[in-house]
Motif scaffolding. Structure first.
Motif, PDB file in Angstrom:
ATOM      1  N   ARG A   7      -1.499  -2.876  -4.181  1.00 44.84           N
ATOM      2  CA  ARG A   7      -2.227  -1.796  -6.006  1.00 44.84           C
ATOM      3  C   ARG A   7      -1.948  -0.503  -6.361  1.00 44.84           C
ATOM      4  NH1 ARG A   7      -7.154  -5.656  -7.199  1.00 44.84           N
ATOM      5  NH2 ARG A   7      -7.161  -3.859  -8.925  1.00 44.84           N
ATOM      6  N   LEU A   8      -1.666  -0.005  -5.040  1.00 45.79           N
ATOM      7  CA  LEU A   8      -1.303   1.351  -5.701  1.00 45.79           C
ATOM      8  C   LEU A   8       0.326   1.631  -6.472  1.00 45.79           C
ATOM      9  CD1 LEU A   8      -2.114   3.023  -2.075  1.00 45.79           C
ATOM     10  CD2 LEU A   8      -3.710   3.234  -4.546  1.00 45.79           C
ATOM     11  N   VAL A   9       0.440   0.941  -5.837  1.00 44.30           N
ATOM     12  CA  VAL A   9       2.353   0.459  -6.663  1.00 44.30           C
ATOM     13  C   VAL A   9       2.246   0.490  -7.522  1.00 44.30           C
ATOM     14  CG1 VAL A   9       4.374  -0.485  -6.292  1.00 44.30           C
ATOM     15  CG2 VAL A   9       3.383   0.431  -4.169  1.00 44.30           C
ATOM     16  N   MET A  10       1.416  -1.043  -8.150  1.00 41.33           N
ATOM     17  CA  MET A  10       1.327  -1.668  -9.124  1.00 41.33           C
ATOM     18  C   MET A  10       0.156   0.029 -10.567  1.00 41.33           C
ATOM     19  SD  MET A  10       3.001  -4.178  -9.113  1.00 41.33           S
ATOM     20  CE  MET A  10       2.936  -4.095 -10.925  1.00 41.33           C
ATOM     21  N   LEU A  11      -0.530   0.373  -9.505  1.00 39.76           N
ATOM     22  CA  LEU A  11      -1.584   0.956 -10.445  1.00 39.76           C
ATOM     23  C   LEU A  11      -0.231   2.319 -10.579  1.00 39.76           C
ATOM     24  CD1 LEU A  11      -3.858   2.174 -11.144  1.00 39.76           C
ATOM     25  CD2 LEU A  11      -3.921   3.839  -9.499  1.00 39.76           C
ATOM     26  N   VAL A  63       2.918   1.470 -11.074  1.00 36.46           N
ATOM     27  CA  VAL A  63       4.148   1.535 -12.152  1.00 36.46           C
ATOM     28  C   VAL A  63       2.950   1.457 -13.708  1.00 36.46           C
ATOM     29  CG1 VAL A  63       4.841  -0.706 -13.298  1.00 36.46           C
ATOM     30  CG2 VAL A  63       5.330   0.162 -10.916  1.00 36.46           C
ATOM     31  N   ILE A  64       2.555   0.957 -13.606  1.00 37.78           N
ATOM     32  CA  ILE A  64       1.029   1.038 -15.132  1.00 37.78           C
ATOM     33  C   ILE A  64       1.052   2.418 -15.661  1.00 37.78           C
ATOM     34  CG2 ILE A  64      -0.894   0.744 -16.112  1.00 37.78           C
ATOM     35  CD1 ILE A  64      -1.087  -1.723 -14.102  1.00 37.78           C
ATOM     36  N   MET A  65       1.080   3.362 -14.355  1.00 34.77           N
ATOM     37  CA  MET A  65       0.284   4.678 -14.983  1.00 34.77           C
ATOM     38  C   MET A  65       1.656   5.599 -15.274  1.00 34.77           C
ATOM     39  SD  MET A  65      -2.957   5.103 -14.914  1.00 34.77           S
ATOM     40  CE  MET A  65      -2.907   6.498 -15.110  1.00 34.77           C
ATOM     41  N   GLN A  66       3.000   5.214 -14.729  1.00 30.37           N
ATOM     42  CA  GLN A  66       3.601   5.961 -15.598  1.00 30.37           C
ATOM     43  C   GLN A  66       4.521   5.268 -16.907  1.00 30.37           C
ATOM     44  OE1 GLN A  66       6.270   7.836 -13.955  1.00 30.37           O
ATOM     45  NE2 GLN A  66       4.694   8.431 -12.459  1.00 30.37           N
ATOM     46  N   ALA A  67       4.006   3.949 -17.082  1.00 27.69           N
ATOM     47  CA  ALA A  67       4.750   3.371 -17.862  1.00 27.69           C
ATOM     48  C   ALA A  67       4.102   3.728 -19.226  1.00 27.69           C
ATOM     49  CB  ALA A  67       4.399   1.621 -17.837  1.00 27.69           C
TER      50      ALA A  67
END
Length: 71
Positions: free
Chosen positions: A58-62, A64-68
């Motif tokens: 979940r932290l990694v996906m968060l 990735v989303i924040m970077q995008a």
């Protein structure tokens, strides 16, 4: 068997709790009804690893989303 266990077994409670109880009953039946400390420790370690993996995912996906979103 008390009322709460009957509700969980019949699906009246939370599905995950009923699933966990069903899995524990299946494990007890397969081991002849005996559970020792090593087995319970192994189950606890596996549960901790699964929860930790889920949190990391979940932290990694968060991230990735924040970077995008920043781009």
């Amino acid at each position: 068997m008390n009322e709460r266990m009957r509700r969980l077994r019949d699906g009246g409670g939370r599905p995950r709790a009923g699933l966990a109880i069903a899995l524990l009953e299946l494990l007890l039946k397969s081991s002849g009804g005996k559970m020792n400390g090593k087995f319970l420790l192994a189950v606890a370690v596996v549960a901790i690893v699964v929860v930790a993996g889920f949190v990391v995912f979940r932290l990694v996906m968060l991230d990735v989303i924040m970077q995008a979103v920043r781009r």
